[in-house]
Design a protein around this motif. Structure first.
Motif: not given
Length: 209
Positions: A128-133
């Motif tokens: 999730a964090t990777a997608e957001d970043m």
């Protein structure tokens, strides 16, 4: 009693700096060194305060430092391998490079293939964090460092407190937003670990290692 206005002033200063980054990208690029220095002073002060709070004895700190240094004896410092990437992330997101190194050391010990239950890579990003970043490959060192540093910057701006930002990085920012205080021991100890590594990398930098 005299009020301590240092923290609010630094918080307002950081907000102004990042607002200028969005409005004046050309000027911000020229002022990169000054902004990184400001971030350095802010994090260094927090490191001293939190080390005192966690009450880690000098004997324990020295023992841990010596143990880690012995593992590097005769070998190249693993942080050096990613120096160019870390400096790129530092200049882009205005976070001191030794602070980035400290987070990477605590998260993965500079192992780009490191895995935990939900996160992978140098800076242990979740899906999730990777997608957001905007990170497509979490195992890619450059993408991991840039994405993780971007995430750190967002947390520092949101919570305006280094300890809260680090707890959010470890446990998830939603817990900080919800006012949670019953964190797991790992999350409680996480900021202290990062601050100790930050100071260690600062000492190594001063000694030219």
């Amino acid at each position: 009693m005299q009020k301590d206005t240092g923290k609010p002033f630094r918080s307002r200063l950081l907000i102004v700096v990042f607002a200028l980054l969005l409005l004046l990208p050309g000027q911000a690029f020229a002022d990169t060194d000054a902004e990184i220095l400001e971030c350095t002073d802010y994090i260094r002060q927090k490191a001293r305060q939190r080390l005192a709070k966690y009450n880690v004895s000098r004997k324990v700190r020295v023992k841990r430092t010596h143990r880690k240094r012995r593992t590097l004896k005769g070998k190249r410092n693993p942080a050096d391998r990613y120096h160019a990437i870390i400096m790129e992330a530092s200049r882009k997101y205005k976070i001191h490079p030794d602070f980035i190194r400290a987070v990477i050391m605590v998260e993965s010990s500079f192992n780009p293939r490191a895995k935990s239950k939900y996160a992978v890579g140098l800076m242990q990003l979740t899906k999730a964090t990777a997608e957001d970043m905007g990170v497509k490959d979490r195992f890619n060192p450059r993408q991991s460092v840039l994405g993780g540093t971007k995430y750190l910057r967002a947390l520092l701006l949101e919570f305006k407190d280094t300890t809260l930002a680090l707890k959010g990085y470890n446990a998830g920012p939603q817990h900080i937003r919800n006012g949670r205080t019953d964190f797991k021991p790992e999350t409680i100890e996480y900021p202290g670990k990062v601050f100790r590594e930050f100071r260690r990398f600062q000492q190594l930098s001063r000694k030219g290692k």
